[in-house]
Scaffold this active site. Structure first.
Site, PDB file in Angstrom:
ATOM      1  CG  ASP A 198      -1.777   1.238   1.320  1.00 21.28           C
ATOM      2  OD1 ASP A 198      -2.964   1.138   0.965  1.00 21.28           O
ATOM      3  OD2 ASP A 198      -1.288   2.317   1.745  1.00 21.28           O
TER       4      ASP A 198
ATOM      5  CE1 TYR B 240       0.651   8.014   2.415  1.00 24.21           C
ATOM      6  CE2 TYR B 240       1.141   5.761   1.782  1.00 24.21           C
ATOM      7  CZ  TYR B 240       0.336   6.662   2.423  1.00 24.21           C
ATOM      8  OH  TYR B 240      -0.800   6.226   3.075  1.00 24.21           O
TER       9      TYR B 240
ATOM     10  CE  LYS C 224      -3.775   4.810   0.929  1.00 25.27           C
ATOM     11  NZ  LYS C 224      -2.332   4.501   0.814  1.00 25.27           N
TER      12      LYS C 224
ATOM     13  CG  HIS D  53      -4.523   9.919   0.433  1.00 22.33           C
ATOM     14  ND1 HIS D  53      -3.167   9.881   0.166  1.00 22.33           N
ATOM     15  CD2 HIS D  53      -4.642   9.531   1.719  1.00 22.33           C
ATOM     16  CE1 HIS D  53      -2.519   9.488   1.254  1.00 22.33           C
ATOM     17  NE2 HIS D  53      -3.393   9.288   2.209  1.00 22.33           N
TER      18      HIS D  53
END
Length: 279
Positions: free
Chosen positions: A43, A48, A73, A106
């Site tokens: 994931d 990120y 996401k 997200h």
């Protein structure tokens, strides 16, 4: 590995490996080690900044793509149909894959309806096997579920022993959406790893607090994606399928639920203002 079957028939591992807050320069090494331990569900997210590392690790594993369950996401700055559509292609390129197993919105901010339309289009074209949302509280979840053509397969929300999302889970179950946990260890808040109830129950099974907490969530029907940059912790978190909690133990852990976030609330105007600074 145990699996759940999503509302469109796709099978998803109940235990995966998350890379939130994993530094980009460490991500490839961490994901490679997670794969060596046995993780197949990975994931990540656009926000990120480490999709490239995930892609490199998967490509370099020598394993066929179909063995993995890959999630990313769409971030707030990519909200809206056109931006989301372009960002999905960018994520596919960074992850070195022709398809995603799961794609989530997200956060429920910006033109997330436009984002969802782009995701539905990607789903129909075969670029995504399942779509869903993340951090959608019951009100917004019900809103998008009602109006979406393709119903959300997953809602990834803060879920741990201190915030068990009991109300949200009821609405997700009623509407055929799988709950997935981020922060299954509450990032150590509330002195998580020294909680006496988790310690006592874990000791009875020869397990750690972390393993006990993960087992509780899995038995509660929650998909979990614990994160660690240390291989020994990755291995520890993976060893949760060789024991089970009894009804009394489950009830004791259920009693730890405070019913509130330990991180933030989307109902708090200051929190929403903070999210807007990230766009």
């Amino acid at each position: 590995m145990e699996y759940v079957t999503l509302n469109n028939g796709v099978k998803m591992p109940v235990l995966g490996y998350g890379v939130y807050q994993t530094p980009p320069e460490e991500t490839e090494r961490c994901v490679r080690e997670a794969i060596e331990v046995g993780y197949r569900s990975i994931d990540t997210a656009q926000a990120y900044g480490n999709e490239e590392g995930v892609g490199k690790a998967m490509a370099g594993s020598g394993l066929p793509r179909e063995e993995f369950f890959l999630t990313t996401k769409v971030w707030i700055s990519n909200a809206g149909y056109e931006r989301a559509k372009a960002s999905i292609e960018e994520s596919l390129n960074k992850l070195q894959t022709s398809y995603l197993d799961l794609l989530l919105i997200h956060q429920p901010f910006g033109d997330y309806y436009g984002t969802y339309r782009a995701m539905e289009e990607a789903y129909k074209s075969g670029k995504v096997r399942a779509i869903g949302v993340s951090n959608f509280y019951p009100d917004r979840f019900l809103d998008i579920h009602h109006f979406a053509e393709i119903k959300p397969a997953v809602n990834q929300v803060e879920t741990h022993v201190f915030q068990q999302q009991k109300v949200a889970k009821e609405y997700m179950k009623k509407n055929g959406t799988q709950i997935e946990s981020w922060g299954p260890f509450a990032e150590g808040k509330n002195d998580f790893f020294r909680n006496p109830v988790l310690q006592e129950i874990g000791a009875a099974h020869g397990k750690t607090v972390a393993q006990t907490a993960l087992r509780f969530l899995i038995q509660s029907g929650v998909v979990v994606i614990p994160k660690s940059t240390h291989r020994e912790r990755m291995e520890e978190n993976f060893q949760v399928f060789d024991f089970a909690l009894n009804e009394e133990e489950m009830a004791r852990i259920e009693a730890l639920d405070g019913g509130q976030s330990l991180f933030f609330s989307h109902y708090d105007p200051q929190t929403v203002e903070w999210f807007m600074t990230l766009v």
